[in-house]
Motif scaffolding. Structure first.
Motif, PDB file in Angstrom:
ATOM      1  N   GLU A   1      -1.952   0.842  -1.880  1.00  0.00           N
ATOM      2  CA  GLU A   1      -1.473  -0.535  -1.957  1.00  0.00           C
ATOM      3  C   GLU A   1      -1.044  -1.082  -0.599  1.00  0.00           C
TER       4      GLU A   1
ATOM      5  N   ARG B   1      -5.463   1.080  -8.587  1.00  0.00           N
ATOM      6  CA  ARG B   1      -5.989   0.098  -7.639  1.00  0.00           C
ATOM      7  C   ARG B   1      -6.025  -1.296  -8.237  1.00  0.00           C
TER       8      ARG B   1
ATOM      9  N   ALA C   1      -2.713  -2.753  -7.530  1.00  0.00           N
ATOM     10  CA  ALA C   1      -2.527  -2.794  -6.077  1.00  0.00           C
ATOM     11  C   ALA C   1      -3.332  -3.931  -5.464  1.00  0.00           C
TER      12      ALA C   1
ATOM     13  N   LYS D   1      -4.390  -7.973  -2.752  1.00  0.00           N
ATOM     14  CA  LYS D   1      -4.774  -7.207  -1.571  1.00  0.00           C
ATOM     15  C   LYS D   1      -4.651  -8.125  -0.352  1.00  0.00           C
TER      16      LYS D   1
END
Lengths: 512, 1150
Positions: A249, A329, A332, A370
């Motif tokens: 992350e 993910r 994240a 992100k």
């Protein structure tokens, strides 16, 4: 009296004669900056000219607009206000329309011009030959990088290797893509040979950047054996030690800039007045860019058991709690409703009262996370934002290696290791710790192909690789039906404004 | 409480009083400049001598010479006389008291004559070659002078050539003069042809004098010299001081308005100190370069801003190639030569000109100011179905309106009228004193002037003091030297804002619902604060005028010195060195001004985040070094030659320096000092350009009948690359004075007739960038990069533009044919010019594909525009008894056509792509969607081409040119057509002058015809910039006048309820921009000579003047059509309006 009279006269006349003699009376340079006549005489000039080649990297095409490339594929909502992307995805692109196409074209060629300008002039400057070689290698690499950014979007493009005149520019024609690839691969060989392994100025290209770009081009060209050897060289530490960063992350955050996974990134600065900041601000969460994440991407993240959420065997997935027990993910990379975001509150509630309204329609309840940092968002908003954009990271090398192995049918343990390394890191562990992540064990080429392709999608979500991945895998049709995209081709039209001026340029099908 | 703002007016009364006082005081403070006779005092003590002896004594003590006739009187009469430091005239009065002669002082010559009715002194140019001896002879010539109607002419000067003997005719036209056979008498009188008659045997010489027009002798200023008007072969219009010096003009450019055929002078703003006009000579023909004329003041490149109009002697407008080729690469747009007054030897003349006036805006929009009505209209405009079919709820509920009504009833508040508050009467004063005169060797002109002009816009003002000294002296026979120095100090006070002149826009967008001030004096905005109220809350418009500081201090000096050497007769070598320096210092202080909602007194908006102070300085310098050689000669008195050659060097340099700081706590300090060092910023820039030129002219004429002229200039400019630097500009012209041919009877109807023609090439090098051939290398911006984890700055640099070493000046090839004449005893004059111009090699941006590096494109000599037209001038003058009547009129026509755009089909420019430059059309033709009236019903609207889903009755009906069923937006090229006229077809002007017994009346008018303005958005639409509603919507809009709408339905400008089609650039809002403006009316009265002489003056004139009193136009009310209103751009809209000035003035000469 007469004498005085004639003296006066002579003085008058002489003053003119004298002033007439000053040949340079008519030579007037620009007082506000150097002209091309006076520039590029010193090593300092050479340095500045080289920095200018880097300077163009901060353009949107190579960084802040990257997430939007997900919108021409299946990752993101087509933004209404950023012209080009939506039209392309929706098939209404008319050549010449759209900021995105012409921006990519002109920003790449601006970089190429600056590289050519440097390469054409640097050798005339007196300086240490090692320095000159290194600088030439940097310029050569950057030129190759700009061409790489052109050919996979436009196909055949004009090949310029030195500054050209107006007349030459107007008479230009396209060079076939294969020739361009050959030239830039040669350039990358030169760069690899002359670039340093490390540099004191973080952000300058090093050997590994050249190696990574070469690997990526080889992959796009489907030269799998070469991909394997090139990736292996990087994995073996030939160009320095690179490892996966333990925390997925925060890998992209400014605090972790220059971590062990980064092979080359585009630099931004948060220092006011001097720096160029990346616009990773909350613009990506507002209607100004409409870069909402599509449910299709959210659905791509497997459950923690390694199974796809629509797999009938997947007992872990509960559609009432769709965000539980999913690949880490997902959270994240994407803002999921109800998730805490730093000390700002929960998404998207913390945005309430924001000066810009957000279209919180059901299909756009996800936003990109992100590259975002809670500290840089309103009300903590610090602008400019100094978060760098990572062009090449080690995980990409591992997955390119794995893909080449799978595609070339040479699947072995190293293939599985490469995938598992990446996947385990997502779960905050290592591939040996198979209890804590869904290990990949199959050696079936078809299964591995599916696994690898999905792995790339979730690992690199919002990093701008999806479109070219789909093109390479010939999966555009899948996307077209899955999310009702209607792109007309797998490459972009040549900007028609360019064809108007340089009629020797041909247009891509189907716009021609 | 509300009275304060309802009666918001500047306190003008006191100022008017002060001015009147000033006028009176200055009048009594005036002191006469003494003439020689007044300043010369003599002391005599003579007893028992003859009068003749006394005269001789006076001659010996002074420079006076006496001229008298022995037969007139007994000069041998014995008298005694005493005088102690007494004026000559006084002595003479006593001396001649008992005789039958009176005297007359002509400079240093005193004539004693029995025909002189009263003793007078007439200023006269001193004769250079005074004879040493008094002539006393007995042969008297006498006669009578009459005009062709047998009317005696009094006051004709008669001089015996080569002597100092002279006299004047008496009231009956009779004269006597001492002269002998063989001597030549020279008869001269203003308005008549001078005659020389050699005395034969007879002692009687009678003469019939022939009227002549002054045009015959008029001297016209041409490039590097002067010429007789009659012998001109080029197209030159000259405006003389007397044509404009009575008008109270604030900027010298206004002097040209309406007077010169083919010259359009447009005043774009009424803001004081910002009123230099745009001048176009014979239309426009440059697409991207300058279309402005070259202005030279006494030979030095300058502008009309840098000269006090009172100092101007003549303004010559050089229109064709013959006249202007000698100015080469800067002459293509025409040349304007301003010549200032210089002294003449003779008795000094001192003049005072004073005026004071009141200015008012010529036109202000009439806005809805009733707050209740405004709210209702607001609701009305809002309640239109949106694109999705929903109808927004009214913003102001019935309850709120009722509450407001109560507020209105209680307070008597009638709504705040921003135009009324911001634009008001303003006073203007100007005083000029000047003195001119000289001895036979040295002459001078000096002046001082002070202008104090308040702007009609609140918070604007201009003060300027100008001084001039023009001095010429003949050092000795062959060497003359002269100098000019003109310092001008000005201060221009402007309201604070980005562009300084946005007041019009502020007033336009103001909502009348709030008073301007809270009861405690704080600035108020918006009566109600509604959460749904749309649009940003703008600051109170008055606040910008009352706070902060935006002062420009200007200092300009134009100075020059020349040396003229004449080694042999008619060969003059002249060297000139001169310079022109302009500096402007601007202090801008913008404080944080807070605005509050009127109803709640809650903070609403601030003018800016932090306070801000900037100082900037611009300096423009140009210098000139010049040498000319001038020679004229003739062969056999038939072949006349005049040649001129010259060389010059000029340098122009501009420098800019600025500094600023912000967010400081100390108020009231206007120097950056240490206010806030952290936020200090500084910047500077500079540019320079040079010229080197060789030029020449040759004139030849045969018997003054056949005229030939050739001009040539070789110009080099630093603007172009070394190998392309030199340009060569020739012109050839010829004239034939038909009326000088033997076969021509000049006594007929036609008294004078001339044909002339010219051809030549000129250049226009004023194409923007000073360094077009050099690609500039720039630093910073996207050339920089940020290496390192902290992203430190790495400075990058590189070329950002493509250079073009081949770029050269635009070439203008001009041809001119003309006919000039005078008819009916020279009372009617006319001239007609037909001209053609091809402007080719026009510098245009060459489109370069971005693949060349995404660089700024170079400019290249590509385009061509042709222009043709004609100018016509006619004048008539006549004397009816004591009524003098003069009328002049002029008209010019010009039209241009784009011939070549270098392969580019068309260039679309202007806001919303509303201008089209296309081969075959005039440049910048309006490019608009064609409208076909207004939809009367919803169904009709829905059946039309799609503009917006919710299009309805009251929308503009557009014609779908490409037939695709939609009008796809403001920039829908495929639905637009070129339509309308971007430039006036005709520009014209006329003036009438009447004089009757000391009363004079003049009227000046000018106008344009055949021009169209696209006027949309600013100034036309309601709610532009979220505010005001023009009242004409109430009568003309479809919403309120279904039968005859000239405006579409009333709708929000904010988002047009999702239907922006109401604001598309269309022919619906294409207005005729024709106007006829009565520029000036003046009524003056010159007080009776005798009265004036008694108080020691030569002339005293009082006048009342109206500047811009009337305008006739088809454009809608509220805007002045002289302001360029086209294209809906806020920058042209947001200027201060032109002003109407009513003034009284006084001209005094002594």
């Amino acid at each position: 009296m007469k004498t005085i009279k004639y003296n006066l006269l002579m003085i008058t006349i002489l003053s003119f004669v004298i002033s007439s003699c000053s040949e340079d009376f008519l030579d007037r340079n620009n007082l506000n900056g150097a002209g091309e006549e006076t520039f590029f005489k010193t090593e300092n000039d050479a340095n500045q000219a080289l920095i200018a080649v880097y300077g163009r990297l901060q353009s949107g095409t190579f960084s802040s607009n990257i997430p939007l490339y997900g919108s021409i594929a299946d990752n993101m909502l087509t933004p209404a206000l950023n012209s080009g992307f939506a039209q392309f995805a929706e098939g209404t692109e008319a050549p010449g329309d759209g900021g995105a196409g012409i921006a990519r074209w002109s920003e790449c060629y601006a970089g190429i011009f600056r590289a050519n300008f440097f390469l054409a002039n640097a050798s005339n400057v007196e300086m240490d030959s090692n320095d000159l070689n290194r600088m030439n290698a940097e310029a050569t690499f950057l030129r190759a990088f700009y061409y790489y950014n052109l050919i996979y979007f436009f196909g055949d493009v004009p090949l310029l290797l030195e500054p050209i005149s107006i007349d030459e520019a107007i008479a230009i024609t396209r060079t076939d893509k294969e020739t361009v690839v050959t030239i830039i691969m040669n350039d990358l060989d030169f760069a690899l040979a002359n670039l340093p392994e490390s540099t004191s100025e973080y952000g300058r290209v090093t050997k590994v950047a050249a190696a990574a770009l070469r690997t990526r081009i080889l992959l796009y060209e489907k030269d799998y054996p070469s991909v394997i050897t090139n990736a292996q060289a990087i994995m073996n530490g030939t160009y320095g030690d690179f490892t996966l960063f333990p925390d997925f992350e925060t890998l992209f955050r400014e605090v972790n800039e220059g971590n062990s996974e980064v092979l080359w990134d585009i630099q931004f600065s948060s220092i006011e007045q001097i720096g160029q900041g990346a616009p990773w601000d909350n613009g990506y969460q507002s209607d100004s860019k409409s870069a909402a994440v599509l449910p299709n991407l959210v659905e791509a993240f497997n459950s923690t058991n390694g199974l796809s959420i629509d797999d009938p065997l997947n007992t872990l997935y509960d559609s009432n709690f769709p965000y539980d027990n999913r690949d880490p993910r997902m959270k994240a990379s994407i803002h999921i409703p109800g998730e805490q975001w730093g000390d700002l509150g929960t998404w998207p509630e913390y945005r309430t009262g924001s000066p810009t309204s957000f279209p919180w329609a059901p299909e756009t309840k996800y936003a990109m996370k992100k590259y975002m940092t809670p500290e840089t968002e309103a009300p903590n908003n610090i602008y400019p934002n100094g978060t760098n954009f990572i062009v090449f990271r080690y995980a990409d090398i591992l997955l390119m290696y794995a893909e080449a192995k799978i595609e070339s049918g040479s699947i072995d343990q190293s293939t599985l290791d490469a995938i598992n390394d990446v996947r385990a890191r997502a779960y905050g562990t290592t591939k040996e710790d198979t209890m804590n992540y869904p290990e990949v064990t199959t050696t079936s080429q078809s299964e591995l192909t599916t696994i690898l392709r999905k792995e790339r999608r979730v690992e690199f979500a919002i990093e701008g690789l999806r479109w070219l991945d789909l093109v390479r895998w010939d999966e555009l049709e899948v996307v077209r039906t899955a999310i009702n995209r209607s792109f007309q081709a797998n490459i972009w039209p040549i900007p028609s404004t360019e064809i108007q001026i340089a009629p020797g340029l041909t247009q891509n099908a189907p716009w021609n | 409480m509300f009275k304060e703002f309802l009666f918001f007016k500047p306190k003008i009364d006191l100022k008017v009083k002060l001015t009147a006082l000033f006028l009176i005081v200055s009048l009594f403070q005036l002191k006469a400049v003494e003439s020689y006779s007044q300043k010369t005092k003599i002391t005599l003590h003579l007893e028992n001598v003859s009068i003749e002896k006394v005269l001789n004594e006076i001659e010996s003590q002074t420079e006076f010479k006496f001229l008298y006739n022995y037969n007139d009187s007994n000069y041998e009469k014995i008298i005694s006389i005493k005088a102690k430091k007494e004026e000559v005239s006084s002595v003479l009065e006593r001396l001649l008291k008992d005789t039958n002669v009176r005297f007359q002082v002509l400079g240093k010559q005193i004539v004693l004559n029995k025909n002189i009715k009263k003793t007078i002194e007439i200023p006269k140019i001193t004769l250079n070659n005074l004879e040493d001896k008094t002539v006393v002879q007995k042969n008297i010539i006498s006669g009578t002078i009459k005009d062709k109607y047998d009317v005696p002419i009094p006051g004709v000067n008669i001089l015996v050539v080569g002597t100092t003997r002279g006299t004047q005719t008496d009231f009956d036209g009779n004269y006597n003069i001492e002269a002998k056979k063989g001597e030549v008498l020279d008869f001269s009188f203003i308005g008549f042809k001078s005659e020389k008659i050699t005395i034969a045997d007879s002692n009687t010489v009678d003469l019939v004098m022939v009227v002549e027009t002054s045009a015959l002798d008029e001297v016209v200023v041409v490039g590097y010299g002067t010429k007789k008007k009659e012998s001109l072969t080029g197209a030159i219009v000259q405006v003389k001081s007397s044509d404009f010096n009575k008008r109270p003009i604030t900027n010298a450019s206004q002097a040209l308005q309406g007077l010169a055929a083919g010259v359009l002078v447009t005043q774009t703003s009424g803001e004081p100190g910002q009123d230099e006009a745009q001048i176009r000579i014979r239309g426009e023909s440059s697409i991207s370069g300058s279309n402005g004329a070259l202005v030279l003041v006494d030979g030095i490149q300058s502008s009309f801003d840098e000269i006090n109009p009172d100092d101007i002697e003549t303004i010559s407008v050089l229109k064709d190639a013959a006249a202007s080729a000698i100015y080469g690469s800067r002459a293509a747009n025409g040349v304007i030569l301003v010549t200032t007054k210089r002294g003449k030897s003779g008795i000094g003349k001192f003049s005072v000109n004073l005026y004071t006036g009141i200015q008012n805006p010529t036109a202000l929009p009439d806005m809805v100011t009733d707050p209740i009505q405004w709210m209702e209209l607001h609701n009305f405009a809002r309640e239109v179905p949106m694109a999705n079919g929903t109808i927004p709820a009214p913003l102001y509920s019935d309850e709120m309106i009722a509450e407001y009504q109560q507020f209105v009833n209680e307070t008597g508040f009638k709504g705040s009228d921003a135009f009324d508050a911001l634009f008001n009467s303003a006073v203007i004063h100007k005083a000029t004193v000047s003195a001119t005169g000289g001895t036979d060797k040295t002459s001078y002109y000096m002046s001082a002037s002070y202008l104090d002009q308040n702007g009609v816009g609140l918070g604007s003002k201009f003060k300027q003091g100008s001084f001039r000294l023009n001095l010429d002296t003949q050092v000795h026979d062959k060497l003359k030297i002269g100098t000019t120095i003109t310092p001008i100090f000005g201060e221009n006070i402007r309201p604070i804002s980005q562009s300084g002149s946005d007041q019009f826009l502020w007033a336009w967008r103001w909502r009348p619902t709030a008073p301007f001030f809270l009861p405690d004096g704080r600035y108020a905005v918006r009566k109600f604060f509604q959460s749904g109220e749309w649009g940003p809350v703008y600051s109170n418009p008055i606040s910008y005028s009352e706070n902060g500081k935006n002062n420009q201090k200007r200092f300009k000096v134009l100075g020059s010195i020349y040396l003229e050497y004449e080694p042999i007769e008619n060969l003059k070598i002249k060297g000139t060195a001169g310079g022109n320096i302009k500096t402007t210092n601007t202090t801008l202080y913008a404080p944080v001004i807070e605005n509050f909602y009127y109803s709640t007194e809650v903070f609403a908006a601030r003018s800016r985040g932090t306070n801000y102070l900037s100082k900037n300085n611009t300096q423009n310098i140009n210098t000139l070094l010049q040498l000319t050689v001038d020679y004229n000669f003739n062969f056999n008195d038939k072949h006349n030659f005049h040649v001129l050659g010259g060389y010059s060097e000029e340098l122009f340099r501009n420098e800019y320096l600025s500094a600023s700081t912000s967010d400081f706590t100390t108020e009231g300090i206007f120097e950056i000092g240490n206010l806030n060092p952290e936020n200090e910023q500084a910047g500077s820039s500079a540019s320079h350009i040079t010229f080197r030129s060789y030029f020449g002219r040759a004139n030849y004429d045969y018997l003054g009948k056949y005229l030939f002229e050739a001009n040539f200039r070789a110009d080099a400019t630093s603007r172009f690359a070394e190998e392309n630097r030199w340009g060569y500009f020739p012109s050839f012209s010829g004239g034939w004075i038909v009326s000088k041919e033997d076969f021509f009877n000049t006594d007929g109807v036609v008294n004078f007739l001339k044909l002339r023609g010219s051809w030549g090439e000129l250049g226009n090098q004023d194409v923007g960038n000073y360094y077009i051939y050099q690609s500039s290398v720039v630093q910073g911006g996207d050339f920089n990069y940020n290496f390192g984890n902290n992203g430190d700055l790495a400075l990058g640099a590189g070329p950002n533009s493509v250079s073009n070493r081949d770029a050269i000046w635009e070439v203008s090839r001009k041809t001119d044919f003309a006919l000039e004449g005078r008819l009916f005893d020279n009372n009617l004059t006319f001239s007609f010019d037909y001209f053609l111009e091809t402007r080719f090699g026009q510098l245009m941006v060459q489109s370069v594909p971005e693949l060349a590096g995404d660089l700024n494109s170079p400019i290249k000599n590509i385009a061509e525009v042709d222009i043709w037209g004609w100018d016509f001038e006619i004048g008539y003058r006549k004397k009816f008894g004591e009524l003098n009547f003069r009328v002049n009129a002029n008209i010019g026509h010009a039209e241009n056509e784009v011939v070549d755009l270098g392969g580019v089909d068309q260039i679309i420019s202007g806001p919303s792509g509303s201008q089209l430059t296309r081969v075959g059309l005039p440049m910048r033709t309006p490019f608009l969607i064609e409208a076909n009236g207004i939809y009367r019903t919803h169904e009709e609207a829905q059946a039309g081409p799609i503009v917006a889903a919710n299009q309805t009755a009251g929308d503009i009906a557009y014609i779908d040119q490409n037939g695709d069923g939609i009008i796809s937006g403001r920039n829908a090229i495929e639905d637009k057509i070129p339509v309308g006229k971007p430039y006036p077809e005709f520009i014209y002007g006329f003036n009438i002058n009447l004089e009757y017994k000391g009363i004079d009346l003049s009227v000046l008018a000018n106008g344009v015809a055949g021009v169209d303005y696209w006027a949309v958005n600013y100034g036309v639409e309601a709610f532009t910039a979220q505010g005001g509603i023009p009242k004409r919507y109430l009568t003309e809009s479809f919403s309120f006048n279904k039968e005859n709408p000239t405006l579409p339905r009333l709708v929000y400008q904010w988002n047009y309820n999702g239907n922006e089609g109401l604001a598309y650039p269309s022919t619906f809002s294409l207005y005729k921009g024709d106007y006829l403006r009565i520029k000036n009316i003046q009524l003056g009265y010159s007080i009776n000579d005798e009265l004036v002489t008694k108080i020691g003056l030569q002339k005293l004139r009082v006048y009342v003047n109206a500047q811009n009193p009337f305008i006739f136009t088809s454009l809608f009310e509220g805007v002045d059509p002289e302001r360029p209103l086209n294209n809906g751009s806020s920058s042209s809209f947001a200027r201060q309006p032109q002003v109407r000035t009513i003034s009284v003035g006084l001209n005094i000469t002594l």
